[in-house]
Design a protein around this motif. Structure first.
Motif, PDB file in Angstrom:
ATOM      1  N   GLU A 191       2.125   3.737  13.167  1.00  0.00           N
ATOM      2  CA  GLU A 191       3.300   3.838  14.031  1.00  0.00           C
ATOM      3  C   GLU A 191       3.619   2.473  14.653  1.00  0.00           C
ATOM      4  N   PHE A 192       2.603   1.695  14.907  1.00  0.00           N
ATOM      5  CA  PHE A 192       2.693   0.357  15.500  1.00  0.00           C
ATOM      6  C   PHE A 192       3.184   0.385  16.949  1.00  0.00           C
ATOM      7  N   ASN A 193       4.261   1.119  17.239  1.00  0.00           N
ATOM      8  CA  ASN A 193       4.785   1.140  18.610  1.00  0.00           C
ATOM      9  C   ASN A 193       4.417   2.420  19.356  1.00  0.00           C
ATOM     10  N   ASN A 194       3.596   3.269  18.726  1.00  0.00           N
ATOM     11  CA  ASN A 194       3.114   4.506  19.348  1.00  0.00           C
ATOM     12  C   ASN A 194       4.252   5.418  19.818  1.00  0.00           C
ATOM     13  N   LYS A 195       5.305   5.485  18.985  1.00  0.00           N
ATOM     14  CA  LYS A 195       6.475   6.313  19.329  1.00  0.00           C
ATOM     15  C   LYS A 195       6.689   7.427  18.294  1.00  0.00           C
ATOM     16  N   HIS A 196       5.630   7.758  17.558  1.00  0.00           N
ATOM     17  CA  HIS A 196       5.550   8.965  16.725  1.00  0.00           C
ATOM     18  C   HIS A 196       6.135   8.845  15.310  1.00  0.00           C
ATOM     19  N   LEU A 197       6.866   7.788  14.994  1.00  0.00           N
ATOM     20  CA  LEU A 197       7.329   7.599  13.619  1.00  0.00           C
ATOM     21  C   LEU A 197       6.588   6.423  12.988  1.00  0.00           C
ATOM     22  N   MET A 198       6.099   6.590  11.767  1.00  0.00           N
ATOM     23  CA  MET A 198       5.371   5.530  11.071  1.00  0.00           C
ATOM     24  C   MET A 198       6.355   4.492  10.521  1.00  0.00           C
ATOM     25  N   TYR A 199       5.896   3.261  10.463  1.00  0.00           N
ATOM     26  CA  TYR A 199       6.690   2.178   9.867  1.00  0.00           C
ATOM     27  C   TYR A 199       6.124   1.889   8.482  1.00  0.00           C
ATOM     28  N   VAL A 200       6.932   2.097   7.468  1.00  0.00           N
ATOM     29  CA  VAL A 200       6.486   2.055   6.077  1.00  0.00           C
ATOM     30  C   VAL A 200       7.041   0.808   5.399  1.00  0.00           C
ATOM     31  N   PRO A 201       6.189   0.036   4.713  1.00  0.00           N
ATOM     32  CA  PRO A 201       6.699  -1.176   4.059  1.00  0.00           C
ATOM     33  C   PRO A 201       7.560  -0.854   2.844  1.00  0.00           C
ATOM     34  N   LEU A 202       8.397  -1.799   2.455  1.00  0.00           N
ATOM     35  CA  LEU A 202       9.116  -1.694   1.192  1.00  0.00           C
ATOM     36  C   LEU A 202       8.100  -1.481   0.075  1.00  0.00           C
ATOM     37  N   GLY A 244      10.781   0.740   6.425  1.00  0.00           N
ATOM     38  CA  GLY A 244      10.853   0.985   7.860  1.00  0.00           C
ATOM     39  C   GLY A 244      10.530   2.433   8.173  1.00  0.00           C
ATOM     40  N   TYR A 245      11.376   3.070   8.918  1.00  0.00           N
ATOM     41  CA  TYR A 245      11.158   4.471   9.290  1.00  0.00           C
ATOM     42  C   TYR A 245      11.767   5.349   8.195  1.00  0.00           C
ATOM     43  N   THR A 246      10.993   5.556   7.147  1.00  0.00           N
ATOM     44  CA  THR A 246      11.458   6.325   5.987  1.00  0.00           C
ATOM     45  C   THR A 246      11.334   7.816   6.286  1.00  0.00           C
ATOM     46  N   LEU A 247      12.404   8.544   6.023  1.00  0.00           N
ATOM     47  CA  LEU A 247      12.441   9.968   6.329  1.00  0.00           C
ATOM     48  C   LEU A 247      11.359  10.735   5.573  1.00  0.00           C
ATOM     49  N   LEU A 285       6.510  14.246   5.297  1.00  0.00           N
ATOM     50  CA  LEU A 285       5.257  14.526   4.604  1.00  0.00           C
ATOM     51  C   LEU A 285       4.094  14.565   5.591  1.00  0.00           C
ATOM     52  N   ARG A 286       4.150  13.700   6.589  1.00  0.00           N
ATOM     53  CA  ARG A 286       3.118  13.702   7.632  1.00  0.00           C
ATOM     54  C   ARG A 286       3.142  15.008   8.417  1.00  0.00           C
ATOM     55  N   ILE A 287       4.339  15.504   8.745  1.00  0.00           N
ATOM     56  CA  ILE A 287       4.439  16.788   9.441  1.00  0.00           C
ATOM     57  C   ILE A 287       3.827  17.895   8.591  1.00  0.00           C
ATOM     58  N   TRP A 288       4.127  17.910   7.300  1.00  0.00           N
ATOM     59  CA  TRP A 288       3.563  18.925   6.415  1.00  0.00           C
ATOM     60  C   TRP A 288       2.033  18.856   6.433  1.00  0.00           C
ATOM     61  N   ALA A 289       1.488  17.640   6.381  1.00  0.00           N
ATOM     62  CA  ALA A 289       0.031  17.471   6.406  1.00  0.00           C
ATOM     63  C   ALA A 289      -0.553  17.977   7.723  1.00  0.00           C
ATOM     64  N   LEU A 290       0.071  17.612   8.832  1.00  0.00           N
ATOM     65  CA  LEU A 290      -0.423  18.055  10.144  1.00  0.00           C
ATOM     66  C   LEU A 290      -0.350  19.568  10.291  1.00  0.00           C
ATOM     67  N   LYS A 291       0.758  20.162   9.860  1.00  0.00           N
ATOM     68  CA  LYS A 291       0.905  21.616   9.939  1.00  0.00           C
ATOM     69  C   LYS A 291      -0.131  22.315   9.058  1.00  0.00           C
ATOM     70  N   GLY A 299       0.824  -1.203   0.000  1.00  0.00           N
ATOM     71  CA  GLY A 299       0.000   0.000   0.000  1.00  0.00           C
ATOM     72  C   GLY A 299       0.859   1.254   0.000  1.00  0.00           C
ATOM     73  N   ARG A 300       0.280   2.373  -0.408  1.00  0.00           N
ATOM     74  CA  ARG A 300       1.009   3.628  -0.534  1.00  0.00           C
ATOM     75  C   ARG A 300       0.709   4.534   0.670  1.00  0.00           C
ATOM     76  N   VAL A 301       1.647   4.580   1.565  1.00  0.00           N
ATOM     77  CA  VAL A 301       1.494   5.369   2.783  1.00  0.00           C
ATOM     78  C   VAL A 301       1.411   6.859   2.475  1.00  0.00           C
ATOM     79  N   ASP A 302       2.197   7.329   1.520  1.00  0.00           N
ATOM     80  CA  ASP A 302       2.280   8.776   1.280  1.00  0.00           C
ATOM     81  C   ASP A 302       1.009   9.370   0.686  1.00  0.00           C
ATOM     82  N   ALA A 303       0.163   8.546   0.061  1.00  0.00           N
ATOM     83  CA  ALA A 303      -1.080   9.062  -0.520  1.00  0.00           C
ATOM     84  C   ALA A 303      -1.956   9.725   0.538  1.00  0.00           C
ATOM     85  N   VAL A 304      -1.917   9.205   1.761  1.00  0.00           N
ATOM     86  CA  VAL A 304      -2.751   9.730   2.848  1.00  0.00           C
ATOM     87  C   VAL A 304      -2.351  11.166   3.176  1.00  0.00           C
TER      88      VAL A 304
END
Length: 391
Positions: A139-150, A162-165, A170-176, A96-101
């Motif tokens: 995030e899975f572990n509720n530690k603020h960084l999302m875990y993204v599949p290959l 994994g924790y892709t920069l 992009l999530r910060i930009w969306a939240l802001k 799935g495409r995490v960044d689309a969200v």
């Protein structure tokens, strides 16, 4: 004197417009004759920057199409095919495409900001709230960084996982963007928490508990943030898109950001086309990650060294790189990037190719790509008219 590259870019965006939204390309290639989330929002940024009301209307249609086909669990479509015969929705290929969200939320807020219409955000709040819940779950572990599949973002045939920069930024930009309208302390706190974790885990000599202490302390940091890390350790390639977003979002110390700018400008100037490669250095057949790279393709292998994500040069990525430089006062450097994008897009009688072989300068991928045109439009308007996007 007419600005031919800009005019041609606007013409292509019109050719890629449909009643359902922006199509990825004007070429007759089935998978590109669809409304894509990230492509559509990036084209939308160009539409707003251009002030062209027809293109702005297409952007609105893009957002409505994506919202209409949001999955019950909150996932935004990677792409949507709408025709008289059928409607086909894809949420991703091998993953799935995490960044689309995040792109969807950014798009809603950019449109509302341009129109000065907070009610537009209100209209899509149920969709946006589902997006937030899903990103939180990832995030899975509720530690603020999302875990993204290959294969889980725009670099869908590359090695990042994994924790892709890129996805965290992009999530910060969306939240802001959303909090520009919502003004909620809880969202501001979430932005601060994600930012803190990025700086702790992706920048050198940082204070705070690391996700992967051993891997962090074994890593020899370069003049930029590494592209990703996972339980297996860090992947250290330079990600031009992600580091451009970090500059735009003002993440990392001032001294570190200056190092990123210096490295990025030097890297782009070293290339024949004066464009910055998407990821660098390229992975070769002798590198440990080659097997991971060569197997991550659904149809045909395209990530030869210096091509596509594997060191290829994308006008779209360079649009964000130029914007980042401009935001840091590097106006002459940003103008040079725009010139290089125009020159690349003009190849093959304004073919607007997807990307280029960084070594040979030969065009790669699909021609008449909408986001290749979009990058030149929004960057030109930012530089020449000081056009403001919400960030």
């Amino acid at each position: 004197m007419p600005n031919t590259p800009y005019i041609k870019a606007i013409e292509l965006l019109h050719r890629c417009s449909s009643s359902e939204g922006f199509l990825a390309s004007a070429a007759s290639i089935t998978n590109y004759k669809r409304v894509w989330a990230r492509d559509g929002v990036i084209c939308g940024l160009a539409a707003l920057a251009s002030g062209d009301e027809q293109l702005i209307a297409t952007f609105k249609n893009t957002l409505e199409t994506l919202a209409q086909h949001q999955h019950a669990n909150g996932t935004i479509p990677s792409n949507v095919l709408v025709s008289e015969q059928e409607t086909e929705v894809s949420y991703g290929g091998l993953a799935g495409r995490v960044d689309a969200v995040s792109w969807f939320v950014i798009g809603i807020c950019q449109y509302a900001f341009y129109k000065n219409d907070a009610s537009f955000v209100k209209q899509f709040e149920p969709n946006i709230h589902k997006c937030w819940q899903l990103l939180e779950a990832w995030e899975f572990n509720n530690k603020h960084l999302m875990y993204v599949p290959l294969s889980g973002n725009w670099a869908d045939e590359y090695i990042t996982d994994g924790y892709t920069l890129y996805d965290q930024l992009l999530r910060i930009w969306a939240l802001k963007s959303y909090n520009h309208f919502a003004q909620q302390e809880s969202i501001a706190a979430k932005i601060a928490n994600i930012t803190q974790q990025i700086e702790i885990n992706f920048t050198p000599n940082s204070n705070g508990e690391k996700f992967h202490e051993r891997a962090y302390h074994e890593l020899e940091f370069r003049e930029y943030m590494p592209c990703s890390f996972s339980p297996a350790g860090y992947k250290t390639q330079f990600d031009a898109f992600a580091n451009s977003l970090a500059l735009l979002l003002n993440i990392g110390s001032d001294s570190f950001q200056k190092r990123v700018i210096k490295y990025s400008e030097k890297l782009s100037m070293m290339q024949e086309m004066q464009l910055i490669p998407a990821f660098w250095p390229p992975i070769s057949e002798t590198d440990p990650d080659w097997n991971l790279l060569k197997n991550n393709c659904k149809y045909e292998f395209r990530n030869f060294p210096y091509e596509f994500h594997n060191g290829g040069s994308w006008p779209m990525v360079n649009g964000f790189f130029g914007w980042a430089l401009f935001s840091k006062g590097e106006k002459e450097a940003a103008a040079s990037v725009l010139t290089a994008i125009h020159k690349a897009n003009a190849q093959s009688d304004f073919g607007f190719y997807e990307n280029f072989n960084t070594k040979t300068t030969a065009p790669n991928g699909v021609p008449f790509c909408a986001w290749s045109a979009a990058s030149s439009v929004f960057l030109q308007q930012i530089i020449q008219d000081n056009f403001k996007l919400l960030i």
